[in-house]
Design an enzyme around this catalytic site. Structure first.
Site, short mmCIF file in Angstrom:
data_model
loop_
_atom_site.label_atom_id
_atom_site.label_comp_id
_atom_site.label_asym_id
_atom_site.label_seq_id
_atom_site.Cartn_x
_atom_site.Cartn_y
_atom_site.Cartn_z
N TYR A 52 0.86 -1.19 0.00
CA TYR A 52 0.00 0.00 0.00
C TYR A 52 0.89 1.24 0.00
O TYR A 52 1.86 1.30 0.77
CB TYR A 52 -0.88 0.02 1.27
CG TYR A 52 -2.34 -0.23 0.95
CD1 TYR A 52 -3.00 0.56 0.02
CD2 TYR A 52 -3.04 -1.25 1.58
CE1 TYR A 52 -4.33 0.32 -0.29
CE2 TYR A 52 -4.37 -1.49 1.27
CZ TYR A 52 -5.01 -0.70 0.33
OH TYR A 52 -6.33 -0.93 0.03
N GLU A 54 -0.41 4.93 -0.58
CA GLU A 54 -1.12 6.18 -0.85
C GLU A 54 -0.16 7.36 -0.75
O GLU A 54 0.68 7.41 0.16
CB GLU A 54 -2.25 6.40 0.16
CG GLU A 54 -3.52 5.68 -0.19
CD GLU A 54 -3.74 4.47 0.66
OE1 GLU A 54 -2.73 3.82 1.04
OE2 GLU A 54 -4.91 4.16 0.95
N ASP A 197 -6.06 13.06 -25.44
CA ASP A 197 -6.10 11.69 -24.95
C ASP A 197 -5.46 10.84 -26.05
O ASP A 197 -6.08 10.59 -27.09
CB ASP A 197 -7.57 11.31 -24.71
CG ASP A 197 -7.74 9.88 -24.25
OD1 ASP A 197 -6.82 9.06 -24.49
OD2 ASP A 197 -8.80 9.56 -23.68
N THR A 223 -3.71 5.65 -21.90
CA THR A 223 -3.62 4.35 -21.25
C THR A 223 -2.23 3.82 -21.62
O THR A 223 -1.56 4.37 -22.49
CB THR A 223 -4.70 3.37 -21.76
OG1 THR A 223 -4.68 3.37 -23.18
CG2 THR A 223 -6.07 3.76 -21.27
N LYS A 226 -2.18 0.01 -24.95
CA LYS A 226 -2.57 -0.11 -26.35
C LYS A 226 -1.29 -0.13 -27.20
O LYS A 226 -0.49 -1.06 -27.04
CB LYS A 226 -3.54 1.02 -26.71
CG LYS A 226 -4.84 0.95 -25.88
CD LYS A 226 -5.85 1.98 -26.31
CE LYS A 226 -7.17 1.80 -25.58
NZ LYS A 226 -7.37 2.71 -24.47
N ARG A 232 -2.27 -2.89 -18.29
CA ARG A 232 -3.46 -2.03 -18.26
C ARG A 232 -3.23 -0.96 -17.21
O ARG A 232 -3.05 -1.27 -16.03
CB ARG A 232 -4.70 -2.85 -17.89
CG ARG A 232 -4.89 -4.09 -18.71
CD ARG A 232 -6.30 -4.60 -18.67
NE ARG A 232 -7.12 -3.82 -19.56
CZ ARG A 232 -7.11 -3.96 -20.90
NH1 ARG A 232 -6.34 -4.85 -21.49
NH2 ARG A 232 -7.88 -3.21 -21.65
N1 DSN Z 1 -12.23 0.94 -24.85
C1 DSN Z 1 -11.05 1.50 -25.41
C2 DSN Z 1 -10.87 1.10 -26.85
O1 DSN Z 1 -11.05 -0.06 -27.15
O2 DSN Z 1 -10.50 1.92 -27.67
C3 DSN Z 1 -10.95 2.98 -25.19
O3 DSN Z 1 -12.01 3.67 -25.73
#
Ligand code: DSN
Length: 446
Positions: A52, A54, A197, A223, A226, A232
């Site tokens: 933990y 924080e 984003d 994120t 990707k 993730r």
């Molecule tokens: N859910 C993600 C995607 O597949 O692009 C983000 O929007």
């Protein structure tokens, strides 16, 4: 590799085993998915999950965080270098909380925000009506034009009229380059914060295969799983331009994440982000990013040469958006499920001016990041494009129907008929053969 799960829990280990087989012998073409390295997998499975912590490095609420501080600082330093930004927060659990923290740092509830409309390719968290971001802020969406490109004229008109606090750029189903400079001009004129984003294109940005937003926007979110090919997770970055607009912006972002919307960070994931960013700093990652785009252009050409229409008639990035409306509306579900049977994983998706609905959309979104990670190149993309086109032509006559009952009976009949379809079976075998030539996680057996 999962010897302890195998010993302790046969039920769970069997499921993991089947998912590994699915990944190894199928074509993963959802453009927001990828295959992390063994090093990233190890970091995710490490003892850092036990802690933990924080707070932020050197300012924690719990003891025993010396090494957690080090790993978080390592991730932050690497991200600063890769994205050319002044401040980074690597604690967001994923993209949605990262984006929500941006609202908290820049807006009060009820204030006006703008994002690309979801059915035109925008993200849920950029103000879509059922998302918290659309419920708690006044969302004025902008759209794409009939050619599929962002309508900057509309965006400018709406921004000057509604004076938003925050404008989002970036998308989840947009096959063209994001024109940060055009957004910046409009946001600056309207006095708004501009957040990009880059969840989908982060890997392309660090590889130099897509232009970087860092000199145009105030805030960048992403994120990490990707095109960046990590665990993730999410990150929020503040640029030099952002700190010039508000010297307190970095503090506001940090406070919005913790204690604003999150508790303790997921330290095993932070470690995996650090490892991911270390991989992205290597010269091979530049080649990887460039190859994703080359592959996607080859895939797009193959689909179009085989009679398939694409939104904007092509792609600049890692994804293509198939427009199935020449065959009728709401056909995405048939194509996605038929492709699934052939072990080609994609997702049904809305297209600009969607004539159906988000659950029964008229498009298919597909991309090349994961296949490129397996080592596939243009030659394989050409072949895969031909298979996908054949499958679309095979199921294009199926109709969805207007009401719930008709839809159910049409879908039941479709599912019954395609489960033993000889073409789908034949392509599934070819897919397996191709996957064997580009092994995934060699030596990893569950
Ligand atoms: N859910 C993600 C995607 O597949 O692009 C983000 O929007």
């Amino acid at each position: 590799m999962i010897e302890f799960i195998k010993q302790e829990d046969k039920q769970a280990s069997d499921i993991l085993k089947r998912e590994l087989q699915r990944q190894k012998y199928g074509l993963e073409m959802i453009p927001s998915e990828n295959f992390v390295s063994r090093a990233v997998l190890e970091a995710l499975g490490s003892v850092l999950t036990n802690k933990y912590s924080e707070g932020y490095p050197r300012k924690r609420y719990y003891g025993g965080n010396d090494f957690i501080d080090e790993i978080e600082e390592l991730a932050i330093e690497r991200a600063k270098k890769l994205f050319n930004v002044e401040h980074v927060n690597v604690q967001p659990y994923s993209g949605s909380p990262a984006n929500f923290a941006v609202y908290m740092a820049t807006c009060k509830p009820g204030e006006v925000i703008m994002g690309l409309n979801l059915t035109d390719g925008g993200h849920l968290t950029h103000g879509w009506k059922v998302s918290a971001t659309g419920l708690f802020f006044k969302s004025i969406p902008y759209h794409t034009k009939s050619d599929g490109y962002v309508d900057f004229e509309e965006l400018r008109k709406l921004a000057l009229e509604h004076k938003p606090k925050l404008i989002w750029c970036g998308a989840t189903a947009y096959p063209r380059e994001i024109e940060f400079e055009k957004y910046a001009e409009i946001a600056d004129e309207a006095g708004a914060y501009l957040a990009s984003d880059i969840a989908h294109i982060a890997g392309l940005v660090v590889a130099g295969a897509h232009k970087s937003p860092s000199s145009y926007v105030h805030i960048i979110t992403t994120t990490t799983h990707k095109t960046l090919r990590g665990p993730r997770g999410g990150m929020i970055m503040v640029t030099k331009k952002g700190l010039e607009k508000d010297p307190e912006l970095a503090n506001k972002i940090d406070k919005a994440i913790f204690p604003g919307i999150q508790g303790g960070p997921h330290d095993h994931k932070t470690a995996a982000i650090a490892v991911t960013l270390g991989e992205a700093l290597k010269p091979e990652f530049k080649e990887y990013g460039a190859q994703i785009v080359k592959n996607c252009k080859a895939l797009a050409a193959s689909l179009m040469n085989n009679g398939i229409k694409l939104v904007t008639n092509g792609t600049d990035n890692h994804l293509c958006l198939i427009d199935l409306t020449p065959f009728g509306k709401g056909k995405g579900i048939f194509v996605q499920e038929a492709l699934d049977i052939a072990a080609i994983t994609t997702n049904k998706n809305t297209i600009p001016a969607e004539p159906s609905s988000p659950y029964y959309p008229s498009g298919i979104r597909l991309g090349t990041p994961a296949l490129t990670s397996r080592g596939m190149k243009e030659e394989q993309m050409k072949l895969i494009g031909e298979w996908i086109a054949q499958i679309i032509h095979e199921v294009k006559e199926y109709e969805l129907g207007e009401d719930k009952e008709t839809r159910k009976s049409n879908l039941d009949r479709f599912r019954e008929e395609i489960k033993d379809n000889p073409l789908l079976k034949e392509i599934r075998e070819k897919v397996k053969g191709l996957c064997e030539k580009f092994p995934l996680y060699k030596g990893l057996e569950y």
